[in-house]
Scaffold this active site. Structure first.
Site, PDB file in Angstrom:
ATOM      1  N   LYS A  25      -7.986  -0.487  -6.444  1.00 25.53           N
ATOM      2  CA  LYS A  25      -9.676  -0.201  -6.317  1.00 25.53           C
ATOM      3  C   LYS A  25     -10.474  -0.407  -7.638  1.00 25.53           C
ATOM      4  O   LYS A  25     -11.372  -0.969  -7.803  1.00 25.53           O
ATOM      5  CB  LYS A  25      -9.860   1.234  -5.736  1.00 25.53           C
ATOM      6  CG  LYS A  25      -9.705   1.228  -4.307  1.00 25.53           C
ATOM      7  CD  LYS A  25     -10.153   2.430  -3.474  1.00 25.53           C
ATOM      8  CE  LYS A  25      -9.944   2.724  -2.025  1.00 25.53           C
ATOM      9  NZ  LYS A  25     -10.284   3.994  -1.463  1.00 25.53           N
ATOM     10  N   LYS A  59      -4.664  -4.225   4.677  1.00 25.63           N
ATOM     11  CA  LYS A  59      -4.676  -3.067   5.668  1.00 25.63           C
ATOM     12  C   LYS A  59      -6.058  -3.280   6.234  1.00 25.63           C
ATOM     13  O   LYS A  59      -7.051  -3.801   5.683  1.00 25.63           O
ATOM     14  CB  LYS A  59      -4.601  -1.976   4.875  1.00 25.63           C
ATOM     15  CG  LYS A  59      -4.664  -0.599   5.626  1.00 25.63           C
ATOM     16  CD  LYS A  59      -4.787   0.463   4.565  1.00 25.63           C
ATOM     17  CE  LYS A  59      -6.322   0.713   4.346  1.00 25.63           C
ATOM     18  NZ  LYS A  59      -6.299   2.179   3.690  1.00 25.63           N
ATOM     19  N   LYS A  78     -11.632   0.616   6.395  1.00 23.52           N
ATOM     20  CA  LYS A  78     -13.024   0.721   6.869  1.00 23.52           C
ATOM     21  C   LYS A  78     -13.926   0.590   5.710  1.00 23.52           C
ATOM     22  O   LYS A  78     -15.051   0.182   5.765  1.00 23.52           O
ATOM     23  CB  LYS A  78     -13.277   1.900   7.179  1.00 23.52           C
ATOM     24  CG  LYS A  78     -13.001   3.432   6.645  1.00 23.52           C
ATOM     25  CD  LYS A  78     -13.480   4.417   7.306  1.00 23.52           C
ATOM     26  CE  LYS A  78     -12.596   5.646   6.852  1.00 23.52           C
ATOM     27  NZ  LYS A  78     -12.259   6.147   5.709  1.00 23.52           N
TER      28      LYS A  78
HETATM   29  P1  AMP Z   1      -8.900   6.771   5.434  1.00 21.22           P
HETATM   30  O1  AMP Z   1      -9.935   5.809   6.285  1.00 21.22           O
HETATM   31  O2  AMP Z   1      -8.593   6.033   4.177  1.00 21.22           O
HETATM   32  O3  AMP Z   1      -9.789   8.098   5.033  1.00 21.22           O
HETATM   33  O4  AMP Z   1      -7.851   7.301   6.157  1.00 21.22           O
HETATM   34  C1  AMP Z   1      -7.464   8.269   7.171  1.00 21.22           C
HETATM   35  C2  AMP Z   1      -6.325   8.216   7.680  1.00 21.22           C
HETATM   36  O5  AMP Z   1      -6.261   6.943   8.408  1.00 21.22           O
HETATM   37  C3  AMP Z   1      -5.206   8.234   6.706  1.00 21.22           C
HETATM   38  O6  AMP Z   1      -4.040   8.968   7.206  1.00 21.22           O
HETATM   39  C4  AMP Z   1      -4.655   6.786   6.618  1.00 21.22           C
HETATM   40  O7  AMP Z   1      -3.395   6.574   6.062  1.00 21.22           O
HETATM   41  C5  AMP Z   1      -4.713   6.069   8.052  1.00 21.22           C
HETATM   42  N1  AMP Z   1      -5.122   4.961   7.927  1.00 21.22           N
HETATM   43  C6  AMP Z   1      -6.501   4.254   7.377  1.00 21.22           C
HETATM   44  N2  AMP Z   1      -6.271   2.822   7.494  1.00 21.22           N
HETATM   45  C7  AMP Z   1      -5.030   2.771   8.355  1.00 21.22           C
HETATM   46  C8  AMP Z   1      -4.387   1.433   8.871  1.00 21.22           C
HETATM   47  N3  AMP Z   1      -5.064   0.396   8.630  1.00 21.22           N
HETATM   48  N4  AMP Z   1      -3.332   1.613   9.561  1.00 21.22           N
HETATM   49  C9  AMP Z   1      -2.769   2.802   9.716  1.00 21.22           C
HETATM   50  N5  AMP Z   1      -3.304   3.954   9.109  1.00 21.22           N
HETATM   51  C10 AMP Z   1      -4.544   3.800   8.561  1.00 21.22           C
END
Ligand code: AMP
Ligand code: TRP
Length: 331
Positions: A112, A197, A200
């Site tokens: 990042k 990945k 979002k």
């Molecule tokens: P975040 O969007 O970074 O806040 O992620 C929230 C949760 O979703 C965390 O446990 C991440 O590891 C999981 N997560 C986010 N993106 C992915 C993805 N593309 N595949 C699997 N898990 C994800």
């Protein structure tokens, strides 16, 4: 009873990756078998360029979607990180235990920060200290397990190191937690770029399926997913990442294993069609419940208020203990 803690950042709309990698399991498994806390980690959303009104809106939406995904406030604690002071209080102590080298080694920070610098922007100090705040989130509650997708396992490793180091230096205070990624769906990839990945924060983009995407939008995104030039539908993560991603999404949605889907499909088109329908079916009940909850925002606010009270009570004694252990005068 096993304690579980996990969180989701309100930096964008929740994606299919969030759901298959984390949230679905929180609802279907974790909240039933453990004493679980699930948190909208809004302080983490301030580590990159942000619009205050948007963060507020996304925090409310994330909380609503967690409930729509089946988190039940009777079974678990759902709350917003900034409503509970103990996270920031403990984070500072852990900054006094972590080293700058450790923080700089975090892959997510490196990626990042590099992206931000490429754009000519500056890197917020909080982006570097972010994993320490995440460690505080987890350690404040004495969590044993942290159900997260693959991208977060390095942060949980750091959390373990900090817990062990604190305990060794200042006396037994923290539980040493472990990451519990799902078997299938731990890393859902971008449909247009299956080597990165499905995140979002990567803006709009046809490669990201959002939990609130209409069925036709989901179908379009899945049908246009990038595959490769091979013809047979086999599962090979290294050589055929686009195809493997679709097989994993389908398996995660239907409860199977991607290896078992190898050779089942005659064509990419047929696989994409089934995958699209499986995703639409998985999202349907979440979207329906989300609509209901949006009609009653005071219910969601009430859940968050009560959740914060419960969380505060759980975190306060351990954080107070850490303050004393590290050498601060009791107030
Ligand atoms: P975040 O969007 O970074 O806040 O992620 C929230 C949760 O979703 C965390 O446990 C991440 O590891 C999981 N997560 C986010 N993106 C992915 C993805 N593309 N595949 C699997 N898990 C994800
Ligand atoms: N860093 C996590 C992510 O980006 C979100 C998070 C913050 C988290 N604190 C946490 C996850 C504590 C689990 C436990 O996805």
């Amino acid at each position: 009873m096993t304690r579980v803690f996990s969180g989701v950042k309100p930096t964008g709309h929740l994606t299919l990756g969030n759901y298959l990698g984390a949230v679905r399991r929180w609802a279907e498994v974790d909240q039933h078998r453990t004493d679980a806390l699930f948190c909208v980690v809004d302080l983490h959303a301030l580590t990159v360029d942000h619009d205050p009104a948007r963060v507020r809106r996304l925090s409310r939406q994330a909380a609503t979607l967690l409930l729509a995904s089946g988190l039940d406030p009777e079974l678990c604690t759902v709350f917003v990180q900034s409503h509970v002071d103990e996270h920031a209080r403990l984070s500072y102590l852990l900054e006094c235990v972590a080293t700058d080298g450790e923080a700089r080694r975090m892959i997510q920070y490196k990626e990042k920060a590099a992206r931000e610098r490429e754009r000519g922007g500056s890197v917020r100090l909080s982006l570097l200290t972010y994993p320490v705040l995440m460690a505080a989130d987890i350690l404040a509650y004495g969590a044993d397990e942290v159900p997260v997708g693959d991208d977060q396992t390095q942060h949980v490793e750091l959390t373990r190191d900090l817990a062990v180091r604190f305990n060794q230096r200042y006396g037994q205070t923290f539980v040493v937690p472990r990451a519990t990624p799902p078997k299938v769906g731990a890393r859902v990839m971008n449909l247009q770029d299956p080597t990165s990945k499905m995140g979002k924060t990567d803006d709009v983009g046809p490669g990201i399926v959002y939990l609130l995407d209409e069925p036709d939008v989901v179908r379009k995104k899945v049908m246009r997913a990038v595959t490769d030039s091979g013809r047979d539908v086999v599962y090979d993560r290294e050589e055929r990442p686009g195809l493997a991603n679709l097989l994993e999404i389908l398996a995660a949605c239907t409860g199977g294993a991607p290896e078992d889907l190898s050779g089942v499909y005659e064509s990419y088109g047929a696989l994409k069609k089934d995958t699209a329908e499986a995703v639409v079916e998985v999202l349907r009940p979440v979207q329906e419940k989300h609509k209901e909850l949006c009609a009653d925002p005071s219910y969601v606010e009430g859940v968050l208020r009560l959740g914060a009270e419960k969380a505060r009570e759980m975190a306060r004694p351990r954080v107070d203990e850490a303050y004393r252990a590290i050498g601060l005068l009791a107030g």
